[in-house]
Scaffold this motif. Structure first.
Motif, PDB file in Angstrom:
ATOM      1  N   GLY A  77      14.632   9.467  -5.311  1.00  0.00           N
ATOM      2  CA  GLY A  77      13.649   8.741  -6.129  1.00  0.00           C
ATOM      3  C   GLY A  77      13.707   7.248  -5.841  1.00  0.00           C
ATOM      4  O   GLY A  77      12.677   6.585  -5.749  1.00  0.00           O
ATOM      5  N   TRP A  78      14.929   6.738  -5.701  1.00  0.00           N
ATOM      6  CA  TRP A  78      15.095   5.328  -5.337  1.00  0.00           C
ATOM      7  C   TRP A  78      14.535   5.070  -3.947  1.00  0.00           C
ATOM      8  O   TRP A  78      13.840   4.068  -3.719  1.00  0.00           O
ATOM      9  N   LEU A  79      14.813   5.995  -3.012  1.00  0.00           N
ATOM     10  CA  LEU A  79      14.269   5.857  -1.645  1.00  0.00           C
ATOM     11  C   LEU A  79      12.744   5.852  -1.663  1.00  0.00           C
ATOM     12  O   LEU A  79      12.115   5.102  -0.926  1.00  0.00           O
ATOM     13  N   ARG A  80      12.180   6.708  -2.493  1.00  0.00           N
ATOM     14  CA  ARG A  80      10.720   6.759  -2.589  1.00  0.00           C
ATOM     15  C   ARG A  80      10.165   5.423  -3.063  1.00  0.00           C
ATOM     16  O   ARG A  80       9.196   4.906  -2.497  1.00  0.00           O
ATOM     17  N   THR A  81      10.778   4.849  -4.083  1.00  0.00           N
ATOM     18  CA  THR A  81      10.312   3.560  -4.610  1.00  0.00           C
ATOM     19  C   THR A  81      10.400   2.469  -3.555  1.00  0.00           C
ATOM     20  O   THR A  81       9.446   1.697  -3.357  1.00  0.00           O
ATOM     21  N   VAL A  82      11.533   2.405  -2.866  1.00  0.00           N
ATOM     22  CA  VAL A  82      11.709   1.407  -1.801  1.00  0.00           C
ATOM     23  C   VAL A  82      10.655   1.601  -0.716  1.00  0.00           C
ATOM     24  O   VAL A  82      10.053   0.635  -0.228  1.00  0.00           O
ATOM     25  N   THR A  83      10.420   2.859  -0.340  1.00  0.00           N
ATOM     26  CA  THR A  83       9.463   3.159   0.728  1.00  0.00           C
ATOM     27  C   THR A  83       8.050   2.759   0.341  1.00  0.00           C
ATOM     28  O   THR A  83       7.342   2.097   1.114  1.00  0.00           O
ATOM     29  N   VAL A  84       7.633   3.143  -0.856  1.00  0.00           N
ATOM     30  CA  VAL A  84       6.267   2.823  -1.301  1.00  0.00           C
ATOM     31  C   VAL A  84       6.068   1.310  -1.383  1.00  0.00           C
ATOM     32  O   VAL A  84       5.032   0.779  -0.954  1.00  0.00           O
ATOM     33  N   ASN A  85       7.064   0.603  -1.907  1.00  0.00           N
ATOM     34  CA  ASN A  85       6.958  -0.863  -1.983  1.00  0.00           C
ATOM     35  C   ASN A  85       6.864  -1.493  -0.599  1.00  0.00           C
ATOM     36  O   ASN A  85       6.091  -2.435  -0.382  1.00  0.00           O
ATOM     37  N   MET A  86       7.644  -0.959   0.350  1.00  0.00           N
ATOM     38  CA  MET A  86       7.611  -1.494   1.713  1.00  0.00           C
ATOM     39  C   MET A  86       6.263  -1.211   2.376  1.00  0.00           C
ATOM     40  O   MET A  86       5.715  -2.064   3.086  1.00  0.00           O
ATOM     41  N   VAL A  87       5.705  -0.023   2.135  1.00  0.00           N
ATOM     42  CA  VAL A  87       4.384   0.306   2.685  1.00  0.00           C
ATOM     43  C   VAL A  87       3.342  -0.666   2.130  1.00  0.00           C
ATOM     44  O   VAL A  87       2.508  -1.196   2.866  1.00  0.00           O
ATOM     45  N   ARG A  88       3.410  -0.928   0.827  1.00  0.00           N
ATOM     46  CA  ARG A  88       2.467  -1.879   0.202  1.00  0.00           C
ATOM     47  C   ARG A  88       2.589  -3.259   0.846  1.00  0.00           C
ATOM     48  O   ARG A  88       1.584  -3.891   1.184  1.00  0.00           O
ATOM     49  N   ASN A  89       3.813  -3.735   0.988  1.00  0.00           N
ATOM     50  CA  ASN A  89       4.034  -5.062   1.583  1.00  0.00           C
ATOM     51  C   ASN A  89       3.547  -5.105   3.031  1.00  0.00           C
ATOM     52  O   ASN A  89       2.972  -6.107   3.469  1.00  0.00           O
ATOM     53  N   TYR A  90       3.799  -4.029   3.751  1.00  0.00           N
ATOM     54  CA  TYR A  90       3.404  -3.965   5.158  1.00  0.00           C
ATOM     55  C   TYR A  90       1.883  -4.005   5.291  1.00  0.00           C
ATOM     56  O   TYR A  90       1.339  -4.732   6.123  1.00  0.00           O
ATOM     57  N   ILE A  91       1.208  -3.239   4.433  1.00  0.00           N
ATOM     58  CA  ILE A  91      -0.264  -3.211   4.464  1.00  0.00           C
ATOM     59  C   ILE A  91      -0.815  -4.595   4.119  1.00  0.00           C
ATOM     60  O   ILE A  91      -1.732  -5.095   4.775  1.00  0.00           O
ATOM     61  N   ALA A  92      -0.253  -5.209   3.087  1.00  0.00           N
ATOM     62  CA  ALA A  92      -0.725  -6.542   2.679  1.00  0.00           C
ATOM     63  C   ALA A  92      -0.518  -7.549   3.803  1.00  0.00           C
ATOM     64  O   ALA A  92      -1.404  -8.363   4.098  1.00  0.00           O
ATOM     65  N   SER A  93       0.633  -7.487   4.453  1.00  0.00           N
ATOM     66  CA  SER A  93       0.931  -8.408   5.549  1.00  0.00           C
ATOM     67  C   SER A  93      -0.021  -8.185   6.715  1.00  0.00           C
ATOM     68  O   SER A  93      -0.544  -9.143   7.303  1.00  0.00           O
ATOM     69  N   LYS A  94      -0.274  -6.920   7.040  1.00  0.00           N
ATOM     70  CA  LYS A  94      -1.146  -6.628   8.176  1.00  0.00           C
ATOM     71  C   LYS A  94      -2.594  -6.999   7.867  1.00  0.00           C
ATOM     72  O   LYS A  94      -3.331  -7.485   8.723  1.00  0.00           O
ATOM     73  N   ALA A  95      -2.997  -6.756   6.626  1.00  0.00           N
ATOM     74  CA  ALA A  95      -4.358  -7.114   6.210  1.00  0.00           C
ATOM     75  C   ALA A  95      -4.553  -8.624   6.306  1.00  0.00           C
ATOM     76  O   ALA A  95      -5.597  -9.103   6.746  1.00  0.00           O
ATOM     77  N   PHE A  96      -3.544  -9.388   5.909  1.00  0.00           N
ATOM     78  CA  PHE A  96      -3.619 -10.846   5.995  1.00  0.00           C
ATOM     79  C   PHE A  96      -3.763 -11.287   7.450  1.00  0.00           C
ATOM     80  O   PHE A  96      -4.587 -12.141   7.778  1.00  0.00           O
ATOM     81  N   LYS A  97      -2.968 -10.674   8.336  1.00  0.00           N
ATOM     82  CA  LYS A  97      -3.042 -11.037   9.759  1.00  0.00           C
ATOM     83  C   LYS A  97      -4.411 -10.695  10.332  1.00  0.00           C
ATOM     84  O   LYS A  97      -4.981 -11.458  11.108  1.00  0.00           O
ATOM     85  N   GLN A  98      -4.943  -9.542   9.950  1.00  0.00           N
ATOM     86  CA  GLN A  98      -6.269  -9.142  10.457  1.00  0.00           C
ATOM     87  C   GLN A  98      -7.335 -10.114   9.972  1.00  0.00           C
ATOM     88  O   GLN A  98      -8.234 -10.497  10.715  1.00  0.00           O
ATOM     89  N   GLU A  99      -7.219 -10.518   8.709  1.00  0.00           N
ATOM     90  CA  GLU A  99      -8.190 -11.453   8.148  1.00  0.00           C
ATOM     91  C   GLU A  99      -8.119 -12.788   8.893  1.00  0.00           C
ATOM     92  O   GLU A  99      -9.136 -13.416   9.178  1.00  0.00           O
ATOM     93  N   SER A 100      -6.904 -13.199   9.246  1.00  0.00           N
ATOM     94  CA  SER A 100      -6.721 -14.467   9.960  1.00  0.00           C
ATOM     95  C   SER A 100      -7.318 -14.413  11.358  1.00  0.00           C
ATOM     96  O   SER A 100      -7.751 -15.423  11.895  1.00  0.00           O
ATOM     97  N   LEU A 101      -7.329 -13.219  11.949  1.00  0.00           N
ATOM     98  CA  LEU A 101      -7.831 -13.065  13.317  1.00  0.00           C
ATOM     99  C   LEU A 101      -9.309 -12.661  13.366  1.00  0.00           C
ATOM    100  O   LEU A 101      -9.861 -12.474  14.432  1.00  0.00           O
ATOM    101  N   GLU A 102      -9.924 -12.530  12.184  1.00  0.00           N
ATOM    102  CA  GLU A 102     -11.281 -12.005  12.113  1.00  0.00           C
ATOM    103  C   GLU A 102     -12.258 -12.777  12.984  1.00  0.00           C
ATOM    104  O   GLU A 102     -13.131 -12.207  13.629  1.00  0.00           O
TER     105      GLU A 102
END
Length: 201
Positions: A77-102
Motif C-alpha cells: 500500500g505504501w509502495l502504491r502511494t509512492v508510485t502514484v505520487n511519482m507518476v503524477r509528478n512525472y506527468i506534471a514535469s513532462k507536461a511542463f517541458k512539452q508546454e515550454s517546447l510548444e
C-alpha cells in the motif's frame, strides 16, 4: 531468487545503504510490481521504466529513515502511494517541458491525466490486480520445478483457458491425469501465493 526472509527483516536490512545484497533482493522483489502499477496507469513502456527507476532511487534514499508498521497496512500500500505520487509528478514535469517546447515543435505524445482518468478506488483496484498477477507469476516461478514437464504444460494450457479434455488430447494423456496435475499444482501454488502475500505484502 535467494532464500526467502520476511519482508520486515528485509526492510530492516535495506536501511543499511551499504548492504548491496539486501538492496538487490529488495529490487528483485518489488521493482516488477512498481513497473506493473505504472503501466496500469497508462504510461508508455519507456516512461514506466524511467518512473520505476526514479522510484527505486527515491526508496533507496528514504529507507534508512522509513519505519514500517504492519499494523498500519500492507507494505505494498505504501509502495502504491509512492508510485502514484511519482507518476503524477512525472506527468506534471513532462507536461511542463512539452508546454515550454510548444513553440518549437509539436508533440504527438499524449500523457494520461490521473485525476481525470482514474478515481482513487480505480487506482487501488489496478494496484491490487497487478499485485495478484505479480504474486501468481512469482509463485509459479518458485514451484514449477517441483513438477514434471507434462504437469508444467498442463498448467500453461489451463492458464490459457483450455478445458481438461482438450488438454488431455493435446498432450496425449488421460483426462483424469490432467485433473490430478491440476489439483496438485493448485494446492502447491495456493500455498506459495499465501506465503508470498505474507512475506512480501
Amino acid at each position: 531468487m535467494s532464500d526467502w526472509i520476511t519482508n520486515v527483516t528485509l526492510l530492516q536490512r535495506v536501511k543499511n545503504q551499504h548492504d548491496d545484497q539486501s538492496w538487490e533482493e529488495f529490487n528483485e522483489y518489488y521493482r516488477p510490481y512498481i513497473y506493473m502499477i505504472t503501466k496500469g496507469l497508462n504510461m508508455q513502456h519507456d516512461d514506466a521504466k524511467e518512473i520505476t527507476q526514479l522510484i527505486m532511487i527515491k526508496i533507496w534514499k528514504n529507507l534508512p529513515k522509513f519505519d514500517y508498521d504492519p499494523d498500519k497496512g500492507y507494505f505494498r500500500g505504501w509502495l502504491r502511494t509512492v508510485t502514484v505520487n511519482m507518476v503524477r509528478n512525472y506527468i506534471a514535469s513532462k507536461a511542463f517541458k512539452q508546454e515550454s517546447l510548444e513553440s518549437i515543435q509539436e508533440s504527438n505524445e499524449s500523457l494520461p491525466d490521473l485525476d481525470r482518468d482514474f478515481s482513487k478506488s480505480e487506482i487501488e483496484r489496478i494496484a491490487d490486480e497487478e499485485w495478484e498477477v505479480y504474486i501468481c507469476r512469482l509463485a509459479w516461478d518458485n514451484v514449477k520445478e517441483n513438477f514434471e514437464e507434462n504437469a508444467q504444460e498442463v498448467y500453461r494450457l489451463l492458464s490459457e483457458g483450455k478445458e481438461c479434455d482438450v488438454i488431455g488430447e493435446q498432450l496425449g494423456i488421460k483426462r483424469n491425469t490432467v485433473y490430478v496435475y491440476r489439483k496438485r499444482i493448485q494446492e502447491k501454488l495456493y500455498r506459495e501465493i499465501r506465503r508470498l502475500n505474507h512475506e512480501l505484502g
